[in-house]
Design an enzyme around this catalytic site. Structure first.
Site, short mmCIF file in Angstrom:
data_model
loop_
_atom_site.label_atom_id
_atom_site.label_comp_id
_atom_site.label_asym_id
_atom_site.label_seq_id
_atom_site.Cartn_x
_atom_site.Cartn_y
_atom_site.Cartn_z
N GLU A 202 -31.85 42.48 -20.61
CA GLU A 202 -32.73 42.30 -22.03
C GLU A 202 -30.90 42.26 -22.45
O GLU A 202 -30.75 41.53 -23.83
CB GLU A 202 -33.18 43.60 -21.79
N HIS A 205 -28.54 38.76 -22.69
CA HIS A 205 -29.33 38.09 -23.90
C HIS A 205 -28.70 38.53 -24.97
O HIS A 205 -28.01 37.22 -25.85
CB HIS A 205 -30.59 38.22 -24.34
N GLU A 256 -32.66 32.91 -18.59
CA GLU A 256 -32.87 33.96 -17.92
C GLU A 256 -31.77 34.41 -16.89
O GLU A 256 -31.81 35.66 -16.63
CB GLU A 256 -34.42 33.53 -17.89
#
Length: 372
Positions: A202, A205, A256
């Site tokens: 996360e 990102h 992703e």
């Protein structure tokens, strides 16, 4: 008198008959001339107006022909400018060096995301665990350990929020260092290594500025949808769905996978066992039920993600060894055995956050102490 009238009628009929025959002959003789003229017209023209150009009977192709033949110059100018603009705004993603189109600065990305942070807090108000809760401290400890590997983003105002939602397996980090973890994800993480794999992904990102890339990609998707609606004469919603299927979703899956790659290296650099990421996605695959096919999803399947992590594992192991993590892990284990695992320290605004017992009262979501 009667004879005179009869003679006049006979003379009138005789005078009118030749005229009728002549008119009939004239109308009959002109028809072939019109047909010949029409055939010559069709021969030199075409079915769309006699311009001498060949038009397709296929409606989408005809629309393309019509737009091109009537708006050729604006199309060339706009397309050329678009290509130059696209090439001029190419950049490389940190770590993976993938080239992508991006016109949104990190500052703009952060400003746009501030409203999202407030919306999430309002949505889950009353369900955010207090700063002293063991789950919050666990997440804070992992984030704190990962921060040295995030580069300039380590200076952001990082905040950690754990949302009490046992049935929701999710986590995300809003640009600007706002971390959200749902309690339903913690059993699948199993331990700190598994949680580090999730949070590394996360935070990656944010390192790659994927939110800014998605904003930039929306311009291309909208342009594609507009073009599709003009050519195929379809509604805007259907055109947007087509653009999402062929542009947005593939780009999202690319992001992703890229976050998996960067997050794997980050957790290895932070002395978390990178092999735990494989175990995490194995457990995640077992927990998934009724997941859509990959081409309809924003994420790759857990199986594909696990296999890609296996492919990247040699780089992660090299990063782990470069950080001398095996030596520090052994010292940490010896320390625990010698002195026992006491209360762990957690960074807060003033330095340390004490461990809270389960029965302690909750704190407000907007408390300024819920960041480190």
């Amino acid at each position: 008198m009667f004879a005179a009238r009869l003679g006049l009628r006979t003379a009138f009929r005789g005078a009118t008959r030749p005229v009728g025959r002549q008119a009939a002959k004239t109308s009959f003789s002109r028809a072939p001339q019109q047909a010949r003229f029409a055939s010559r017209y069709q021969r030199f023209g075409d079915q769309k107006g006699g311009t001498g150009q060949n038009w397709s009977n296929i409606r989408p192709v005809y629309r393309v022909q019509y737009i091109w033949r009537n708006y050729r110059t604006p199309i060339i100018v706009v397309s050329g400018g678009g290509v130059v603009f696209y090439v001029a705004n190419q950049e490389q993603v940190p770590v993976t060096h993938r080239r992508r189109f991006n016109v949104v600065s990190p500052e703009t990305e952060k400003q746009v995301s501030e409203g999202m942070y407030d919306e999430v807090l309002k949505q889950y108000r009353g369900r955010v665990l207090p700063t002293e809760h063991p789950y919050t401290q666990l997440v804070a400890r992992v984030v704190e350990r990962l921060l040295p590997s995030v580069g300039p983003l380590a200076g952001e105002e990082w905040r950690v929020h754990v949302i009490d939602a046992p049935n929701e397996r999710n986590a995300f980090v809003i640009p600007g260092g706002k971390v959200f973890v749902f309690t339903g994800l913690l059993p699948i993480c199993k331990d700190e290594n598994g949680l580090a794999a999730v949070l590394g992904h996360e935070i990656a990102h944010n390192v790659a500025h994927h939110a800014a890339e998605r904003m930039s990609q929306s311009f291309i998707t909208l342009s594609f949808a507009l073009l599709a609606s003009l050519v195929f004469d379809i509604s805007g919603n259907l055109a947007n769905s087509i653009g999402s299927l062929f542009l947005s979703l593939p780009n999202s899956r690319t992001q992703e996978m890229e976050a998996d790659h960067i997050g794997l290296l980050m957790m290895a650099q932070s002395c978390y066992d990178p092999h735990s990421a494989i175990d995490l996605w194995t457990r995640m695959a077992e927990a998934e039920k009724g997941a859509p096919p990959q081409f309809l999803s924003t994420h790759p399947t857990s199986y594909n993600r696990r296999e890609l992590i296996r492919k990247w594992m040699p780089d992660a192991e090299a990063k782990f060894n470069e950080s001398e993590c095996s030596l520090s892990s052994r010292y940490a284990e010896d320390f625990k055995q010698a002195f026992g695992a006491g209360n762990s320290s957690r960074l807060g605004r003033s330095g340390r956050i004490p461990v809270q017992q389960q029965g302690s009262p909750s704190r407000r979501v907007d408390d300024d102490d819920d960041f480190f």
